[in-house]
Design a protein around this motif. Structure first.
Motif: not given
Length: 193
Positions: A50-55
């Protein structure tokens, strides 16, 4: 780079491990890498994705058919469903240029040992880093040193992997050109005591 992150899918872990997974996903995206992961939405696996996609990072999730419902498959990733755990690992390996190991349990250790062993034997040159800011893997490191001291391993086991205490240090290790390791006959033949 396509970086495979091995990490926990356990829901019973301390919040600091989830925070570490999120920080890892953010840094992966900031550096412009693609995430390859276990394809689940739970625990650290879900947090890093999720954090990777949010970035803004592209994420690829690889999950065995039997775990699609158990680990709750990450439908927001480019999802690859495999027949079993062995084919899952092979697919993750094939799709990755480097490996980052976060705190995890038995499954994470199994993934680590397979990729570490094949690196030591010269079967690939992909860099590997263990991110361990809380000392979870210190007993493992001590065990590897003991195996080395007792003659069950060669010094190359430590040449094949980087140990990091910060997210930045781990990614810096993965982005360096890896040391080329080549197996020799000595790696397979017992020597005289």
């Amino acid at each position: 780079m396509r970086i495979c992150v091995f990490c926990s899918s356990s829901g019973r872990i301390d919040r600091r491990y989830l925070d570490l997974a999120e920080e890892t996903g953010k840094e992966l995206a900031r550096r412009g890498h693609t995430l390859v992961s276990g394809g689940a939405t739970v625990s650290c696996m879900g947090a890093v994705a999720r954090a990777a996609r949010d970035g803004g990072a592209h994420t690829v999730g690889v999950i065995p058919r039997a775990l699609v419902d158990v680990e709750i498959a990450d439908d927001d990733a480019e999802l690859v469903v495999t027949e079993d755990m062995r084919s899952r690992k092979g697919e993750m390996d094939r799709r990755s240029d480097a490996f980052l190991v976060l705190p995890g349990g038995l499954g994470t250790l199994e993934e680590l040992f397979e990729i570490w062993t094949s690196r030591v034997l010269g079967m690939h040159e992909k860099p590997i880093a263990i991110l361990d800011p809380y000392g979870l893997y210190e007993p493992l490191r001590d065990l590897m040193k003991h195996l080395l001291d007792e003659g069950f391993a060669r010094p190359r086991i430590f040449d094949a992997i980087g140990w990091a205490s910060t997210v930045t240090e781990a990614f810096d290790h993965l982005e360096r050109t890896p040391v080329r390791l080549e197996a020799t006959a000595e790696d397979y033949v017992e020597s005289e005591p």
